[in-house]
Design a protein around this motif. Structure first.
Motif, mmCIF file in Angstrom:
data_model
loop_
_atom_site.group_PDB
_atom_site.id
_atom_site.type_symbol
_atom_site.label_atom_id
_atom_site.label_comp_id
_atom_site.label_asym_id
_atom_site.label_seq_id
_atom_site.Cartn_x
_atom_site.Cartn_y
_atom_site.Cartn_z
ATOM 1 N N VAL A 195 -0.546 -2.003 -12.326
ATOM 2 C CA VAL A 195 0.533 -1.040 -11.990
ATOM 3 C C VAL A 195 -0.124 0.187 -11.681
ATOM 4 C CG1 VAL A 195 2.176 0.286 -13.216
ATOM 5 C CG2 VAL A 195 1.645 -2.013 -14.032
ATOM 6 N N ILE A 196 0.670 0.910 -10.699
ATOM 7 C CA ILE A 196 0.229 2.250 -10.114
ATOM 8 C C ILE A 196 1.345 3.435 -10.330
ATOM 9 C CG2 ILE A 196 -0.746 3.389 -8.237
ATOM 10 C CD1 ILE A 196 -1.900 1.060 -7.101
ATOM 11 N N LEU A 197 1.327 4.214 -10.909
ATOM 12 C CA LEU A 197 2.072 5.503 -11.042
ATOM 13 C C LEU A 197 1.613 6.277 -10.385
ATOM 14 C CD1 LEU A 197 2.576 3.750 -14.013
ATOM 15 C CD2 LEU A 197 3.345 5.698 -14.829
ATOM 16 N N TYR A 198 2.197 6.854 -9.061
ATOM 17 C CA TYR A 198 1.998 7.704 -7.809
ATOM 18 C C TYR A 198 2.819 8.996 -7.800
ATOM 19 C CZ TYR A 198 5.138 5.448 -4.742
ATOM 20 O OH TYR A 198 6.228 4.903 -4.190
ATOM 21 N N ASP A 199 1.927 10.000 -7.470
ATOM 22 C CA ASP A 199 2.790 11.254 -7.342
ATOM 23 C C ASP A 199 3.192 11.207 -5.648
ATOM 24 O OD1 ASP A 199 2.524 12.273 -9.795
ATOM 25 O OD2 ASP A 199 0.825 13.641 -9.262
ATOM 26 N N ASP A 200 4.052 12.059 -5.352
ATOM 27 C CA ASP A 200 4.629 12.026 -3.906
ATOM 28 C C ASP A 200 3.218 12.067 -2.916
ATOM 29 O OD1 ASP A 200 7.103 11.839 -4.419
ATOM 30 O OD2 ASP A 200 7.733 13.608 -4.193
ATOM 31 N N LEU A 201 2.267 13.086 -3.260
ATOM 32 C CA LEU A 201 1.353 13.614 -2.608
ATOM 33 C C LEU A 201 0.176 12.697 -2.339
ATOM 34 C CD1 LEU A 201 1.008 17.428 -3.364
ATOM 35 C CD2 LEU A 201 2.181 16.431 -1.490
ATOM 36 N N SER A 202 0.392 11.452 -3.276
ATOM 37 C CA SER A 202 -0.577 10.578 -3.239
ATOM 38 C C SER A 202 -0.195 9.042 -2.629
ATOM 39 C CB SER A 202 -1.123 10.096 -4.675
ATOM 40 O OG SER A 202 -1.762 11.315 -5.362
ATOM 41 N N SER A 203 1.082 9.223 -1.805
ATOM 42 C CA SER A 203 1.533 8.095 -1.477
ATOM 43 C C SER A 203 1.015 7.908 -0.113
ATOM 44 C CB SER A 203 3.302 8.340 -1.437
ATOM 45 O OG SER A 203 3.656 9.409 -0.746
ATOM 46 N N GLY A 204 1.941 7.182 0.756
ATOM 47 C CA GLY A 204 1.581 6.841 2.206
ATOM 48 C C GLY A 204 0.236 5.910 2.493
ATOM 49 N N PRO A 205 -0.670 6.498 3.311
ATOM 50 C CA PRO A 205 -1.828 5.373 3.385
ATOM 51 C C PRO A 205 -2.448 5.049 2.312
ATOM 52 C CG PRO A 205 -1.609 7.057 4.997
ATOM 53 C CD PRO A 205 -0.576 7.553 4.155
ATOM 54 N N ILE A 206 -2.693 5.984 1.336
ATOM 55 C CA ILE A 206 -3.517 5.946 0.032
ATOM 56 C C ILE A 206 -3.167 4.701 -0.732
ATOM 57 C CG2 ILE A 206 -4.005 6.798 -2.277
ATOM 58 C CD1 ILE A 206 -5.366 8.191 -0.174
ATOM 59 N N LEU A 207 -1.628 4.356 -0.719
ATOM 60 C CA LEU A 207 -1.252 3.122 -1.454
ATOM 61 C C LEU A 207 -1.472 2.009 -0.624
ATOM 62 C CD1 LEU A 207 2.407 4.453 -2.639
ATOM 63 C CD2 LEU A 207 0.125 4.006 -4.072
ATOM 64 N N ASP A 208 -1.807 2.099 0.505
ATOM 65 C CA ASP A 208 -2.155 0.537 1.225
ATOM 66 C C ASP A 208 -3.653 0.190 0.847
ATOM 67 O OD1 ASP A 208 0.069 1.302 3.164
ATOM 68 O OD2 ASP A 208 -1.160 2.135 4.699
ATOM 69 N N GLN A 209 -4.170 1.114 -0.147
ATOM 70 C CA GLN A 209 -5.361 0.445 -0.539
ATOM 71 C C GLN A 209 -4.915 -0.488 -1.849
ATOM 72 O OE1 GLN A 209 -8.080 1.457 1.101
ATOM 73 N NE2 GLN A 209 -6.492 2.250 2.309
ATOM 74 N N ALA A 210 -3.703 -0.329 -2.364
ATOM 75 C CA ALA A 210 -3.394 -1.158 -3.545
ATOM 76 C C ALA A 210 -3.371 -2.700 -3.224
ATOM 77 C CB ALA A 210 -2.018 -0.555 -4.081
ATOM 78 N N GLY A 211 -3.637 -3.346 -4.340
ATOM 79 C CA GLY A 211 -3.780 -5.067 -4.267
ATOM 80 C C GLY A 211 -2.294 -5.345 -3.992
ATOM 81 N N PRO A 212 -1.954 -6.696 -3.766
ATOM 82 C CA PRO A 212 -0.614 -7.175 -3.637
ATOM 83 C C PRO A 212 0.085 -7.482 -4.659
ATOM 84 C CG PRO A 212 -2.293 -8.986 -2.999
ATOM 85 C CD PRO A 212 -2.968 -7.609 -3.050
ATOM 86 N N GLN A 213 -0.608 -7.419 -5.999
ATOM 87 C CA GLN A 213 -0.106 -7.712 -7.048
ATOM 88 C C GLN A 213 0.391 -6.432 -7.898
ATOM 89 O OE1 GLN A 213 -3.387 -7.445 -6.570
ATOM 90 N NE2 GLN A 213 -4.139 -5.839 -7.861
#
Length: 247
Positions: free
Chosen positions: A36-54
């Protein structure tokens, strides 16, 4: 690191200014392995591309002047998912230890008995200086570096400012969340002895493709921001190293 074997685990991860290449190796690994990833607006975009598919991605955006999740709700989500046995990442921009409400989440996790770690990130002030190709300190002329917030909990200029400290012309000062309040702040600085022609740097959307750097002075920047709309996050640096040449 503190681990409670009866529950999941929370990684409080700082993502840096937004460029995924500025993520630490540990931050990238935690994103890749998270349930689970709880993210802020400023940490979205390309940063979240690093998340695993699960990974389940949950926006808990915090952006000045816009609706955002209450801190109590964010705390509850962290505890809920950790107690469900998940590997949880709380993703924050810059370095969460600098005006990032990190302490509130630490306290909530400790009180709930949830294990957690803190993964530091590149502070946005450091990234801004690097983008502008300037140092933040210099022997003799800028031997102190100070960070301040330009907004209190209501979004207004804080009332308890140490004017003598922030009007010191021999210091590098970085103002976070100060776009709206800088005209008033600048007037106070000048009233307390800071020359209006002190170099200033306006650094907007640092490390993003639409990054904008404006080299100017405290007085001119205050005039520029007086009626300017705010569409992107920005920092303001002023002091002897900010270089007062207009771009």
């Amino acid at each position: 690191m503190s681990v409670n074997s009866g529950s999941g685990f929370v990684s409080l991860v700082s993502s840096g200014p937004g460029d995924p290449e500025l993520l630490t190796i540990r931050a990238a690994a935690r994103l890749r392995d998270a349930d689970v990833i709880l993210y802020d607006d400023l940490s979205s975009g390309p940063i979240l591309d690093q998340a695993g598919p699960q990974a389940e991605l949950i926006a808990v955006g915090k952006r000045a002047g816009r609706p955002s999740a209450r801190q109590e709700h964010v705390n509850a989500l962290l505890i809920e998912h950790a107690r469900a046995g998940h590997r949880v990442v709380r993703l924050k921009s810059g370095d969460a230890g600098i005006f990032g409400r990190l302490e509130e989440e630490i306290i909530a996790l400790r009180e709930a008995g949830i294990g957690f770690e803190i993964v530091p990130g590149v502070p946005s002030a450091v990234a801004a200086a690097a983008a502008a190709q300037i140092p933040l300190t210099r022997r003799l002329t800028a031997r102190r570096l100070q960070f301040l917030t330009g907004a209190d909990v209501t979004g207004a200029l804080p009332a308890d400012i140490n004017w003598a400290a922030i009007a010191d012309p021999a210091v590098t000062t970085v103002v976070f969340m100060g776009q709206r309040s800088f005209p008033k702040l600048a007037q106070g600085l000048i009233d307390h002895g800071l020359p209006g022609d002190t170099p200033a740097l306006f650094a907007e959307a640092v490390s993003h493709p639409h990054q904008r750097l404006i080299r100017t002075t405290v007085e001119k920047l205050a005039a520029m921001l007086a009626d300017a709309p705010i569409s992107q996050p920005a920092l303001i640096l002023y002091g002897p190293l900010a270089h007062g040449k207009d771009d």
